[in-house]
Design a protein around this motif. Structure first.
Motif: not given
Length: 414
Positions: A180, A190, A193, A219, A223
């Motif tokens: 990330a 999205e 993730f 992010f 998240h």
């Protein structure tokens, strides 16, 4: 056949021996005219040099009046990568921001493309050369992040290189999965993730912890919370976060509440965030080299952190974009100059403080009895020369487990 007892080494005629006491706050304990006894790669005790009986030891090493300090611990690096980003220096000096460079297809996207293209053997060769040079400059323990693959194979490739470095160079290495780090060019955030969450268990055997970059271009705090909770469920013990670096998003507060081992950068951290780190036992990892290289960035509230009792660590953040220096000696000087902290505070932060940021303060960082005998012999008899005579490599020899490190003489930039 009975196993042979480990040799007992005595490093004597130490002009100034520096150890770091547990904290926080971590404080230095200095001894003049000292000797250090090492057995099996670990510190046994520190004693006065007067009256040393050489016949009691397997080997006696004369330190010739030099200062001996704990090895420096670099608790935040991105040292596995290919390519460079030298061209971006001119863009930044012309006024371009991190966000503008990223939006134009540069920044991390350039490093991701080069790292994906490089083979595993090439990445290992580049990283090994950098690590040897870092050891010659005084770093004896490392944290290494992934984050330049941004897909399953690329991230695994980086962590496999990290595992190989850990095995072959015999230095303490903590590996962190940073899938990330950024949203890949052209990808939906999205969807990206959700893929990270699905793949996370596959990194448990390769990494010691997880990390996330929490900024509008990367992010969100939401998240971060989901990633941390999932990481705990699949067995990760160490949680780290790049937070409050370019703006205040609230990631530090939430990361500390969720038990983050460290929160890193923190230029925009508020007193509320600092209280959360104190309550959560989270270490604040500060990287003045980034501020210096990028220029004009806001400074973190370092003295508020210290006054609140938050443990402080220092690191290089070595990476090709915002901190292309791997020299912890430079970080020590910059920390004193920019944060207005003392040499004692800076050295404690760069040793036992940084070991604490890795969850390893019992293992190394203080040169205390029972810890690894990872230490530096300086070219001087006073550790303060690291700050006073800035710009020179003050490390004469680096020792890992009581053994001198070989190699690392040639520069390895970037």
């Amino acid at each position: 056949m009975a196993s042979r007892a480990p040799e007992t080494l005595c490093f004597r005629n130490i002009g100034q021996l520096v150890q770091v006491e547990p904290g926080p706050p971590h404080r230095l304990l200095t001894r003049e005219c000292a000797a250090l006894v090492v057995r099996g790669g670990r510190v046994v005790r520190a004693v006065s040099d007067r009256g040393i009986d050489p016949s009691r030891y397997s080997q006696v090493v004369d330190m010739k009046g030099r200062a001996v300090i704990p090895g420096l611990v670099d608790c935040h690096t991105h040292l596995i990568f290919a390519g460079d980003r030298k061209a971006e220096m001119a863009q930044r000096l012309g006024g371009a921001t991190y966000q503008e460079i990223l939006a134009s297809g540069g920044g991390i996207h350039r490093t991701v493309a080069a790292t994906r293209e490089a083979g595993e053997a090439d990445l290992y060769r580049l990283a090994r050369k950098r690590m040897l040079r870092m050891m010659a400059l005084g770093t004896t323990a490392f944290e290494i992040k992934s984050g330049y693959g941004l897909d399953l194979e690329g991230e695994m490739k980086m962590l496999r290189v990290g595992q190989r470095l850990k095995k072959n160079l015999k230095a303490p290495v903590v590996l962190t999965y940073l899938g990330a780090h950024a949203v890949p060019a052209g990808a939906d955030r999205e969807a990206c993730f959700e893929r990270l969450m699905e793949e996370l268990p596959r990194f448990r055997s390769l990494a010691d912890g997880v990390d996330i970059f929490c900024e509008p271009e990367a992010f969100s705090v939401h998240h971060l919370k989901r990633l941390f909770l999932h990481a705990r469920l699949v067995g990760f013990q160490q949680l780290r976060a790049h937070v409050e670096e370019l703006s205040h998003q609230g990631g530090c507060y939430e990361a500390a509440r969720l038990g983050a081992t460290s929160c890193d950068h923190l230029e925009f951290a508020t007193p509320r965030d600092i209280r959360a780190m104190k309550m959560g036992g989270t270490t604040a990892v500060l990287m003045p080299g980034v501020t210096f290289f990028l220029g004009g960035q806001k400074l973190p509230q370092v003295h508020t952190m210290i006054d609140a009792g938050v443990p402080i660590a220092l690191a290089t953040d070595f990476n090709p974009g915002s901190a292309p220096s791997y020299n912890m000696q430079t970080v020590l000087y910059l920390a004193c100059s920019m944060y207005r902290i003392t040499p004692e505070q800076a050295l404690a932060a760069a040793t036992l403080g940084s070991a604490r940021a890795l969850g390893c303060e019992q293992e190394f960082g203080g040169l205390r009895p029972g810890q690894r005998a990872d230490f530096l012999s300086l070219k001087t008899g006073d550790y303060r020369d690291l700050f006073y005579c800035f710009g020179e490599n003050l490390v004469e020899r680096t020792f890992l487990g009581g053994e001198p490190v070989r190699g690392g003489c040639a520069p390895a930039c970037p």
